[in-house]
Design a protein around this motif. Structure first.
Motif, PDB file in Angstrom:
ATOM      1  N   LYS A   1       0.545 -20.577  18.659  1.00 49.49           N
ATOM      2  CA  LYS A   1       0.980 -19.485  17.809  1.00 49.49           C
ATOM      3  C   LYS A   1       0.643 -18.151  18.457  1.00 49.49           C
ATOM      4  O   LYS A   1      -0.468 -17.954  18.938  1.00 49.49           O
ATOM      5  CB  LYS A   1       0.296 -19.594  16.449  1.00 49.49           C
ATOM      6  CG  LYS A   1       1.017 -18.859  15.357  1.00 49.49           C
ATOM      7  CD  LYS A   1       0.483 -19.267  14.000  1.00 49.49           C
ATOM      8  CE  LYS A   1       1.338 -18.655  12.911  1.00 49.49           C
ATOM      9  NZ  LYS A   1       0.865 -19.059  11.563  1.00 49.49           N
ATOM     10  N   LYS A   2       1.621 -17.230  18.528  1.00 48.30           N
ATOM     11  CA  LYS A   2       1.417 -15.951  19.201  1.00 48.30           C
ATOM     12  C   LYS A   2       0.426 -15.095  18.426  1.00 48.30           C
ATOM     13  O   LYS A   2       0.477 -14.999  17.188  1.00 48.30           O
ATOM     14  CB  LYS A   2       2.744 -15.202  19.342  1.00 48.30           C
ATOM     15  CG  LYS A   2       2.591 -13.852  20.041  1.00 48.30           C
ATOM     16  CD  LYS A   2       3.917 -13.199  20.310  1.00 48.30           C
ATOM     17  CE  LYS A   2       3.741 -11.858  21.006  1.00 48.30           C
ATOM     18  NZ  LYS A   2       5.016 -11.219  21.336  1.00 48.30           N
ATOM     19  N   ILE A   3      -0.473 -14.487  19.156  1.00 44.79           N
ATOM     20  CA  ILE A   3      -1.429 -13.562  18.548  1.00 44.79           C
ATOM     21  C   ILE A   3      -0.944 -12.140  18.813  1.00 44.79           C
ATOM     22  O   ILE A   3      -0.715 -11.747  19.965  1.00 44.79           O
ATOM     23  CB  ILE A   3      -2.839 -13.760  19.122  1.00 44.79           C
ATOM     24  CG1 ILE A   3      -3.353 -15.161  18.764  1.00 44.79           C
ATOM     25  CG2 ILE A   3      -3.791 -12.689  18.589  1.00 44.79           C
ATOM     26  CD1 ILE A   3      -4.720 -15.468  19.336  1.00 44.79           C
ATOM     27  N   TYR A   4      -0.771 -11.379  17.767  1.00 45.39           N
ATOM     28  CA  TYR A   4      -0.291 -10.003  17.881  1.00 45.39           C
ATOM     29  C   TYR A   4      -1.473  -9.040  17.901  1.00 45.39           C
ATOM     30  O   TYR A   4      -2.439  -9.202  17.150  1.00 45.39           O
ATOM     31  CB  TYR A   4       0.636  -9.655  16.717  1.00 45.39           C
ATOM     32  CG  TYR A   4       1.965 -10.374  16.765  1.00 45.39           C
ATOM     33  CD1 TYR A   4       3.009  -9.882  17.526  1.00 45.39           C
ATOM     34  CD2 TYR A   4       2.163 -11.560  16.061  1.00 45.39           C
ATOM     35  CE1 TYR A   4       4.226 -10.536  17.586  1.00 45.39           C
ATOM     36  CE2 TYR A   4       3.377 -12.233  16.104  1.00 45.39           C
ATOM     37  CZ  TYR A   4       4.407 -11.717  16.867  1.00 45.39           C
ATOM     38  OH  TYR A   4       5.603 -12.364  16.930  1.00 45.39           O
ATOM     39  N   ARG A   5      -1.368  -8.048  18.772  1.00 43.04           N
ATOM     40  CA  ARG A   5      -2.389  -7.011  18.843  1.00 43.04           C
ATOM     41  C   ARG A   5      -2.016  -5.870  17.895  1.00 43.04           C
ATOM     42  O   ARG A   5      -0.839  -5.616  17.659  1.00 43.04           O
ATOM     43  CB  ARG A   5      -2.519  -6.483  20.273  1.00 43.04           C
ATOM     44  CG  ARG A   5      -2.961  -7.545  21.273  1.00 43.04           C
ATOM     45  CD  ARG A   5      -3.207  -6.931  22.646  1.00 43.04           C
ATOM     46  NE  ARG A   5      -1.999  -6.307  23.173  1.00 43.04           N
ATOM     47  CZ  ARG A   5      -1.074  -6.961  23.857  1.00 43.04           C
ATOM     48  NH1 ARG A   5      -1.199  -8.262  24.079  1.00 43.04           N
ATOM     49  NH2 ARG A   5      -0.021  -6.325  24.317  1.00 43.04           N
ATOM     50  N   THR A   6      -3.022  -5.182  17.393  1.00 43.73           N
ATOM     51  CA  THR A   6      -2.770  -4.105  16.423  1.00 43.73           C
ATOM     52  C   THR A   6      -3.549  -2.843  16.810  1.00 43.73           C
ATOM     53  O   THR A   6      -4.499  -2.893  17.598  1.00 43.73           O
ATOM     54  CB  THR A   6      -3.195  -4.519  14.999  1.00 43.73           C
ATOM     55  OG1 THR A   6      -4.602  -4.785  14.988  1.00 43.73           O
ATOM     56  CG2 THR A   6      -2.423  -5.749  14.550  1.00 43.73           C
ATOM     57  N   VAL A   7      -3.112  -1.732  16.251  1.00 43.93           N
ATOM     58  CA  VAL A   7      -3.823  -0.468  16.418  1.00 43.93           C
ATOM     59  C   VAL A   7      -3.667   0.331  15.132  1.00 43.93           C
ATOM     60  O   VAL A   7      -2.634   0.248  14.458  1.00 43.93           O
ATOM     61  CB  VAL A   7      -3.268   0.330  17.624  1.00 43.93           C
ATOM     62  CG1 VAL A   7      -1.847   0.787  17.384  1.00 43.93           C
ATOM     63  CG2 VAL A   7      -4.167   1.529  17.943  1.00 43.93           C
ATOM     64  N   LYS A   8      -4.701   1.087  14.807  1.00 47.88           N
ATOM     65  CA  LYS A   8      -4.654   1.947  13.619  1.00 47.88           C
ATOM     66  C   LYS A   8      -4.204   3.333  14.049  1.00 47.88           C
ATOM     67  O   LYS A   8      -4.791   3.952  14.948  1.00 47.88           O
ATOM     68  CB  LYS A   8      -6.033   2.030  12.960  1.00 47.88           C
ATOM     69  CG  LYS A   8      -6.028   2.717  11.611  1.00 47.88           C
ATOM     70  CD  LYS A   8      -7.402   2.641  10.959  1.00 47.88           C
ATOM     71  CE  LYS A   8      -7.398   3.273   9.571  1.00 47.88           C
ATOM     72  NZ  LYS A   8      -8.738   3.191   8.927  1.00 47.88           N
TER      73      LYS A   8
END
Length: 348
Positions: A37-44
């Motif tokens: 399952k692809k892991i998505y990166r995030t930013v605030k």
């Protein structure tokens, strides 16, 4: 013989088992597997960082004052003294101006005598003309003489008025007074010949800095800035009062610099090094987070919103004025699988 056959059978079984394991492994390797399952990166998202510049505290203006003509008679101030606008700094006496005044007074006296003589002549001619009949042969000549005399008196009066005005100007040069054109601090020094030289530094202080051509558009007269003294941490908020339109002398070939100033108040000192901070509007979005001009807002492992974004690109970021995105958490490695409502595995 039986022992050899038994050993041979065991070895055969082992070989068969080994070959079976190899075949099984190959089949297992060739079978399709469920992809990870692809892991998505995030930013605030936050408002873009302020523009930070370095500068100095300087006097709002500095002027070298010109001494009046003549020899300095008295210096009324001391080095480092604070003076107010109009305060007397020094006095001078000009002998050449005094001689010019004497000469001018003599000229005025002569003109006054000429004027008196002219007025007497006019009066006399007027009396003669009044006593002469208009039919007499000399009447016409007397009238002409009177007109000429009156014109001479008028010209002499004009010259006298001008001469008196010049005398007033010359009188001011005999005893000269140097006064402060504005309030400030005196910087007093003396030349090799002993002549005092006065520089006046305004009491009002200002923040002075330079902005590069690449950030020029981020400043303008009226832009609010925060000023902090590096050594003392003294702070103030003010506004830009002046922004140059011509490049500074220390500009380089690849980067033009432009001077700007802003009035400051508080416990600042002339010459202090300061940090200047200029707040920047807009939200900064990594370009990698934009997919087909949209960003994907994520909350609790779910895409809650897909927002169209636009703006200007700077150094790998898109600057948008959509302040509603401030504080939002978005995917920084989006792909075609994402849509509103999608469940995602994020790296937070």
């Amino acid at each position: 013989m039986k022992k050899n056959k038994k050993k041979l059978g065991i070895i055969s079984v082992i070989i068969i088992i080994f070959i079976g394991l190899i075949v099984a492994g190959v089949k297992l390797h060739n079978q399709p597997t469920t992809s990870a399952k692809k892991i998505y990166r995030t930013v605030k998202l936050q408002q873009q960082e302020p523009l930070t510049l370095m500068g100095k505290i300087t006097a709002s203006k500095t002027q070298i004052l010109q001494n009046p003509a003549g020899k300095v008679q008295q210096v009324e101030v001391q080095n480092g003294q604070t003076v107010t606008q109009g305060q007397e700094i020094l006095t001078t006496y000009s002998d050449s101006a005094h001689q010019a005044v004497t000469s001018q007074q003599q000229e005025i006296n002569k003109l006054q005598r000429d004027l008196n003589s002219g007025n007497s002549q006019v009066k006399q001619l007027q009396q003669q003309l009044a006593a002469t009949d208009s039919s007499d042969d000399g009447y016409s000549d007397l009238k002409q003489q009177l007109t000429q005399a009156q014109n001479t008196v008028s010209d002499t009066q004009a010259e006298l008025t001008s001469a008196n005005q010049k005398l007033q100007q010359l009188n001011t040069k005999v005893n000269g007074r140097l006064t402060a054109p504005y309030s400030g601090v005196i910087d007093l020094s003396y030349s090799a010949t002993g002549t005092p030289q006065v520089k006046l530094q305004a009491a009002d202080l200002q923040a002075t800095g330079q902005v590069s051509e690449y950030s020029y558009s981020k400043l303008s007269p009226g832009t609010q800035i925060d000023v902090t003294a590096v050594a003392t941490k003294e702070k103030t908020t003010t506004k830009v009062t002046y922004l140059a339109k011509t490049a500074a002398a220390d500009s380089t070939k690849n980067e033009a610099k432009y001077q700007f100033t802003a009035a400051v108040s508080g416990n600042f000192m002339d010459g202090q090094t300061i940090k200047i901070s200029v707040s920047q509007n807009g939200i900064r979005i990594p370009v990698s987070a934009i997919y087909h001009n949209h960003v994907f807002v994520v909350d609790q492992d779910k895409i809650t919103d897909v927002v169209a974004v636009s703006g200007s690109r700077q150094d790998g970021y898109l600057i948008t004025d959509n302040n509603d995105l401030k504080g939002s958490k978005i995917i920084t490695n989006p792909d075609a699988k994402l849509k509103q409502g999608s469940k995602v595995t994020a790296d937070d």
